[in-house]
Design a protein around this motif. Structure first.
Motif, PDB file in Angstrom:
ATOM      1  N   VAL A 199      -5.466  11.261  10.916  1.00 24.41           N
ATOM      2  CA  VAL A 199      -4.129  10.733  10.648  1.00 24.41           C
ATOM      3  C   VAL A 199      -3.496  11.506   9.509  1.00 24.41           C
ATOM      4  CG1 VAL A 199      -2.812   8.696   9.976  1.00 24.41           C
ATOM      5  CG2 VAL A 199      -4.810   8.456  11.449  1.00 24.41           C
ATOM      6  N   PHE A 200      -2.281  11.992   9.735  1.00 29.33           N
ATOM      7  CA  PHE A 200      -1.501  12.684   8.707  1.00 29.33           C
ATOM      8  C   PHE A 200      -0.248  11.867   8.453  1.00 29.33           C
ATOM      9  CE2 PHE A 200      -3.790  15.916  11.091  1.00 29.33           C
ATOM     10  CZ  PHE A 200      -4.397  16.639  10.087  1.00 29.33           C
ATOM     11  N   LYS A 201       0.043  11.598   7.204  1.00 30.94           N
ATOM     12  CA  LYS A 201       1.251  10.853   6.856  1.00 30.94           C
ATOM     13  C   LYS A 201       2.174  11.775   6.068  1.00 30.94           C
ATOM     14  CE  LYS A 201      -1.056   6.426   6.808  1.00 30.94           C
ATOM     15  NZ  LYS A 201      -0.421   5.622   7.775  1.00 30.94           N
ATOM     16  N   PHE A 202       3.452  11.760   6.441  1.00 31.85           N
ATOM     17  CA  PHE A 202       4.452  12.615   5.798  1.00 31.85           C
ATOM     18  C   PHE A 202       5.571  11.750   5.243  1.00 31.85           C
ATOM     19  CE2 PHE A 202       2.555  14.999   9.307  1.00 31.85           C
ATOM     20  CZ  PHE A 202       1.973  16.028   8.600  1.00 31.85           C
ATOM     21  N   CYS A 203       6.088  12.135   4.081  1.00 28.33           N
ATOM     22  CA  CYS A 203       7.123  11.322   3.438  1.00 28.33           C
ATOM     23  C   CYS A 203       8.491  11.546   4.073  1.00 28.33           C
ATOM     24  CB  CYS A 203       7.167  11.612   1.938  1.00 28.33           C
ATOM     25  SG  CYS A 203       7.509  13.326   1.523  1.00 28.33           S
ATOM     26  N   ARG A 204       8.728  12.734   4.621  1.00 25.61           N
ATOM     27  CA  ARG A 204      10.033  13.032   5.227  1.00 25.61           C
ATOM     28  C   ARG A 204       9.855  14.116   6.281  1.00 25.61           C
ATOM     29  NH1 ARG A 204      10.571  14.592  -0.444  1.00 25.61           N
ATOM     30  NH2 ARG A 204      10.205  16.815  -0.592  1.00 25.61           N
ATOM     31  N   SER A 205      10.924  14.342   7.024  1.00 26.38           N
ATOM     32  CA  SER A 205      10.849  15.308   8.121  1.00 26.38           C
ATOM     33  C   SER A 205      10.625  16.731   7.612  1.00 26.38           C
ATOM     34  CB  SER A 205      12.122  15.248   8.958  1.00 26.38           C
ATOM     35  OG  SER A 205      13.243  15.573   8.170  1.00 26.38           O
ATOM     36  N   GLY A 227       3.808  13.470  -2.158  1.00 27.58           N
ATOM     37  CA  GLY A 227       4.778  12.492  -2.628  1.00 27.58           C
ATOM     38  C   GLY A 227       4.373  11.091  -2.195  1.00 27.58           C
ATOM     39  N   THR A 228       4.947  10.095  -2.855  1.00 27.30           N
ATOM     40  CA  THR A 228       4.623   8.705  -2.522  1.00 27.30           C
ATOM     41  C   THR A 228       5.392   8.274  -1.278  1.00 27.30           C
ATOM     42  OG1 THR A 228       4.408   8.301  -4.884  1.00 27.30           O
ATOM     43  CG2 THR A 228       4.520   6.385  -3.476  1.00 27.30           C
ATOM     44  N   ILE A 229       4.698   7.584  -0.381  1.00 27.77           N
ATOM     45  CA  ILE A 229       5.325   7.049   0.826  1.00 27.77           C
ATOM     46  C   ILE A 229       5.304   5.529   0.717  1.00 27.77           C
ATOM     47  CG2 ILE A 229       5.297   6.955   3.335  1.00 27.77           C
ATOM     48  CD1 ILE A 229       3.533   9.470   3.275  1.00 27.77           C
ATOM     49  N   TYR A 230       6.476   4.936   0.697  1.00 27.76           N
ATOM     50  CA  TYR A 230       6.594   3.485   0.603  1.00 27.76           C
ATOM     51  C   TYR A 230       6.520   2.868   1.996  1.00 27.76           C
ATOM     52  CZ  TYR A 230       7.783   4.202  -4.245  1.00 27.76           C
ATOM     53  OH  TYR A 230       7.724   4.552  -5.571  1.00 27.76           O
ATOM     54  N   ARG A 288       0.859  -1.169   0.000  1.00 30.44           N
ATOM     55  CA  ARG A 288       0.000   0.000   0.000  1.00 30.44           C
ATOM     56  C   ARG A 288       0.902   1.228   0.000  1.00 30.44           C
ATOM     57  NH1 ARG A 288      -5.376   1.028   3.276  1.00 30.44           N
ATOM     58  NH2 ARG A 288      -6.198   0.386   1.275  1.00 30.44           N
ATOM     59  N   LEU A 289       0.822   1.989  -1.063  1.00 30.03           N
ATOM     60  CA  LEU A 289       1.608   3.215  -1.185  1.00 30.03           C
ATOM     61  C   LEU A 289       0.725   4.380  -0.760  1.00 30.03           C
ATOM     62  CD1 LEU A 289       3.321   2.592  -4.622  1.00 30.03           C
ATOM     63  CD2 LEU A 289       4.152   2.014  -2.355  1.00 30.03           C
ATOM     64  N   GLU A 290       1.176   5.099   0.248  1.00 25.86           N
ATOM     65  CA  GLU A 290       0.420   6.235   0.766  1.00 25.86           C
ATOM     66  C   GLU A 290       0.896   7.516   0.094  1.00 25.86           C
ATOM     67  OE1 GLU A 290      -1.986   5.835   2.937  1.00 25.86           O
ATOM     68  OE2 GLU A 290      -1.604   3.817   3.666  1.00 25.86           O
ATOM     69  N   LYS A 291       0.109   8.572   0.247  1.00 26.26           N
ATOM     70  CA  LYS A 291       0.488   9.891  -0.266  1.00 26.26           C
ATOM     71  C   LYS A 291       0.802  10.810   0.909  1.00 26.26           C
ATOM     72  CE  LYS A 291      -0.125   9.530  -4.742  1.00 26.26           C
ATOM     73  NZ  LYS A 291       0.991   9.656  -5.630  1.00 26.26           N
ATOM     74  N   CYS A 292       1.844  11.602   0.761  1.00 28.78           N
ATOM     75  CA  CYS A 292       2.222  12.560   1.799  1.00 28.78           C
ATOM     76  C   CYS A 292       1.144  13.638   1.892  1.00 28.78           C
ATOM     77  CB  CYS A 292       3.572  13.182   1.458  1.00 28.78           C
ATOM     78  SG  CYS A 292       4.108  14.441   2.617  1.00 28.78           S
ATOM     79  N   TYR A 293       0.752  13.979   3.110  1.00 30.62           N
ATOM     80  CA  TYR A 293      -0.280  14.985   3.316  1.00 30.62           C
ATOM     81  C   TYR A 293       0.185  16.360   2.840  1.00 30.62           C
ATOM     82  CZ  TYR A 293      -3.599  18.057   5.612  1.00 30.62           C
ATOM     83  OH  TYR A 293      -4.549  19.020   5.856  1.00 30.62           O
ATOM     84  N   PHE A 294       1.474  16.648   2.980  1.00 36.44           N
ATOM     85  CA  PHE A 294       1.976  17.983   2.664  1.00 36.44           C
ATOM     86  C   PHE A 294       2.370  18.141   1.197  1.00 36.44           C
ATOM     87  CE2 PHE A 294       4.860  21.602   2.816  1.00 36.44           C
ATOM     88  CZ  PHE A 294       4.126  22.492   3.576  1.00 36.44           C
ATOM     89  N   CYS A 295       3.230  17.251   0.699  1.00 35.61           N
ATOM     90  CA  CYS A 295       3.769  17.448  -0.652  1.00 35.61           C
ATOM     91  C   CYS A 295       3.161  16.518  -1.697  1.00 35.61           C
ATOM     92  CB  CYS A 295       5.285  17.283  -0.654  1.00 35.61           C
ATOM     93  SG  CYS A 295       5.833  15.581  -0.470  1.00 35.61           S
TER      94      CYS A 295
END
Length: 166
Positions: A32-38, A15-18, A6-13
Protein backbone atom coordinates in the motif's frame (compact mmCIF):
# COMPACT_ATOMS: atom_id res chain seq x y z
CA UNK A 1 -14.99 12.28 23.96
CA UNK A 2 -12.29 13.14 21.47
CA UNK A 3 -11.81 10.63 18.70
CA UNK A 4 -8.20 10.12 17.67
CA UNK A 5 -7.23 10.59 14.05
CA UNK A 6 -4.64 8.48 12.34
CA UNK A 7 -2.32 10.76 10.41
CA UNK A 8 -0.49 8.95 7.63
CA UNK A 9 2.75 9.93 5.91
CA UNK A 10 3.01 10.41 2.16
CA UNK A 11 5.17 7.72 0.56
CA UNK A 12 6.79 10.21 -1.83
CA UNK A 13 7.25 13.51 -0.01
CA UNK A 14 6.76 12.42 3.63
CA UNK A 15 4.04 15.02 4.11
CA UNK A 16 1.19 14.48 6.56
CA UNK A 17 -2.02 12.99 5.16
CA UNK A 18 -5.15 13.83 7.13
CA UNK A 19 -8.21 11.56 7.18
CA UNK A 20 -10.29 11.85 4.01
CA UNK A 21 -7.39 13.29 2.02
CA UNK A 22 -4.86 11.85 -0.38
CA UNK A 23 -4.70 8.90 -2.72
CA UNK A 24 -4.11 5.27 -1.81
CA UNK A 25 -2.43 3.05 -4.38
CA UNK A 26 -2.29 -0.72 -3.89
CA UNK A 27 0.23 -2.58 -6.00
CA UNK A 28 -0.27 -6.15 -7.29
CA UNK A 29 1.85 -7.54 -4.49
CA UNK A 30 -0.61 -5.82 -2.07
CA UNK A 31 1.88 -3.17 -0.96
CA UNK A 32 0.00 0.00 0.00
CA UNK A 33 1.30 3.43 -1.01
CA UNK A 34 -0.36 6.57 0.32
CA UNK A 35 0.12 9.94 -1.37
CA UNK A 36 -0.85 13.35 -0.02
CA UNK A 37 -1.69 14.85 -3.42
CA UNK A 38 -1.75 14.07 -7.11
CA UNK A 39 1.68 15.68 -7.57
CA UNK A 40 3.26 12.95 -5.43
CA UNK A 41 1.22 10.21 -7.10
CA UNK A 42 2.22 11.36 -10.60
CA UNK A 43 5.91 11.52 -9.65
CA UNK A 44 5.67 8.01 -8.21
CA UNK A 45 4.06 6.73 -11.42
CA UNK A 46 6.87 8.34 -13.42
CA UNK A 47 9.28 6.28 -11.27
CA UNK A 48 11.06 9.35 -9.92
CA UNK A 49 13.36 8.91 -6.97
CA UNK A 50 12.19 11.07 -4.01
CA UNK A 51 15.84 11.56 -2.97
CA UNK A 52 16.51 13.35 -6.27
CA UNK A 53 13.40 15.55 -6.33
CA UNK A 54 14.34 18.80 -4.60
CA UNK A 55 11.07 19.55 -2.81
CA UNK A 56 10.78 16.23 -0.95
CA UNK A 57 11.76 15.56 2.64
CA UNK A 58 14.00 12.69 1.47
CA UNK A 59 16.03 15.07 -0.72
CA UNK A 60 16.39 17.59 2.09
CA UNK A 61 17.64 14.93 4.49
CA UNK A 62 19.93 13.24 1.95
CA UNK A 63 21.61 16.55 1.06
CA UNK A 64 22.08 17.85 4.60
CA UNK A 65 19.35 20.49 4.41
CA UNK A 66 17.54 19.05 7.43
CA UNK A 67 18.58 17.24 10.55
CA UNK A 68 18.47 13.56 9.61
CA UNK A 69 20.17 11.43 12.24
CA UNK A 70 19.15 12.36 15.74
CA UNK A 71 18.07 10.31 18.75
CA UNK A 72 14.95 12.47 19.12
CA UNK A 73 13.49 10.94 15.95
CA UNK A 74 13.46 7.51 17.62
CA UNK A 75 10.47 8.68 19.66
CA UNK A 76 8.49 9.50 16.51
CA UNK A 77 8.65 5.97 15.11
CA UNK A 78 5.34 4.17 14.99
CA UNK A 79 5.14 1.14 17.21
CA UNK A 80 2.25 -1.22 16.56
CA UNK A 81 2.57 -2.95 19.91
CA UNK A 82 -0.56 -3.02 22.06
CA UNK A 83 0.01 -1.72 25.60
CA UNK A 84 -2.42 -2.08 28.49
CA UNK A 85 -3.85 1.33 29.43
CA UNK A 86 -2.26 2.84 32.51
CA UNK A 87 -3.17 6.38 33.51
CA UNK A 88 0.18 7.16 35.15
CA UNK A 89 2.07 5.86 32.14
CA UNK A 90 -0.10 7.98 29.86
CA UNK A 91 0.58 11.14 31.91
CA UNK A 92 4.33 10.45 31.90
CA UNK A 93 4.24 9.79 28.17
CA UNK A 94 2.46 13.08 27.44
CA UNK A 95 4.97 15.02 29.57
CA UNK A 96 7.84 13.24 27.84
CA UNK A 97 6.34 14.05 24.43
CA UNK A 98 6.32 17.79 25.18
CA UNK A 99 9.93 17.64 26.41
CA UNK A 100 11.02 15.69 23.33
CA UNK A 101 9.27 18.23 21.10
CA UNK A 102 11.09 21.11 22.82
CA UNK A 103 14.43 19.34 22.48
CA UNK A 104 13.77 18.57 18.81
CA UNK A 105 12.85 22.16 17.94
CA UNK A 106 15.92 23.49 19.76
CA UNK A 107 18.22 21.07 17.91
CA UNK A 108 16.63 21.88 14.55
CA UNK A 109 17.01 25.61 15.23
CA UNK A 110 20.72 25.17 16.08
CA UNK A 111 21.21 23.03 12.96
CA UNK A 112 19.60 25.69 10.73
CA UNK A 113 21.62 28.49 12.34
CA UNK A 114 24.82 26.54 11.72
CA UNK A 115 23.89 26.00 8.05
CA UNK A 116 22.98 29.67 7.60
CA UNK A 117 26.23 30.79 9.23
CA UNK A 118 28.24 28.75 6.72
CA UNK A 119 26.14 30.16 3.85
CA UNK A 120 26.74 33.75 5.08
CA UNK A 121 30.51 33.18 5.13
CA UNK A 122 30.44 31.82 1.58
CA UNK A 123 28.28 34.71 0.36
CA UNK A 124 30.56 37.31 1.95
CA UNK A 125 33.63 35.72 0.31
CA UNK A 126 31.88 35.77 -3.06
CA UNK A 127 30.82 39.39 -2.57
CA UNK A 128 34.39 40.44 -1.67
CA UNK A 129 35.77 38.64 -4.71
CA UNK A 130 33.18 40.30 -6.96
CA UNK A 131 33.94 43.75 -5.54
CA UNK A 132 37.67 43.18 -5.94
CA UNK A 133 37.17 42.03 -9.53
CA UNK A 134 34.76 44.84 -10.52
CA UNK A 135 36.07 47.74 -8.43
CA UNK A 136 36.35 49.84 -11.59
CA UNK A 137 32.57 49.79 -11.93
CA UNK A 138 32.06 51.03 -8.39
CA UNK A 139 34.73 53.74 -8.09
CA UNK A 140 34.67 56.72 -10.43
CA UNK A 141 37.43 56.71 -13.07
CA UNK A 142 38.80 60.08 -11.88
CA UNK A 143 39.17 58.74 -8.36
CA UNK A 144 41.11 55.76 -9.71
CA UNK A 145 43.44 58.07 -11.64
CA UNK A 146 44.03 60.16 -8.54
CA UNK A 147 44.84 57.04 -6.55
CA UNK A 148 47.29 55.94 -9.22
CA UNK A 149 48.91 59.40 -9.22
CA UNK A 150 49.24 59.30 -5.44
CA UNK A 151 50.77 55.82 -5.62
CA UNK A 152 53.25 57.02 -8.27
CA UNK A 153 54.22 60.01 -6.14
CA UNK A 154 54.77 57.76 -3.13
CA UNK A 155 56.94 55.37 -5.12
CA UNK A 156 58.93 58.30 -6.56
CA UNK A 157 59.47 59.82 -3.12
CA UNK A 158 60.51 56.45 -1.71
CA UNK A 159 62.99 55.99 -4.61
CA UNK A 160 64.34 59.49 -4.05
CA UNK A 161 64.80 58.88 -0.34
CA UNK A 162 66.60 55.60 -1.06
CA UNK A 163 68.96 57.35 -3.50
CA UNK A 164 69.71 60.06 -0.96
CA UNK A 165 70.59 57.45 1.64
CA UNK A 166 73.02 55.76 -0.75
Amino acid sequence: ELASMRLEKCYFCSGTIYPGHGITFVRNDSKVFKFCRSKCHKNFKQKRNPRKVRWTKAYRKANGKELAKDSVYEFEKRRNVPVKYDRELMVKTLKAMTKVEDIRTARERRFKEKRLKIARIIQSKQARAEIKRDIKLIVAPLALRKKEEVKEKITQTSKNSKMEMD
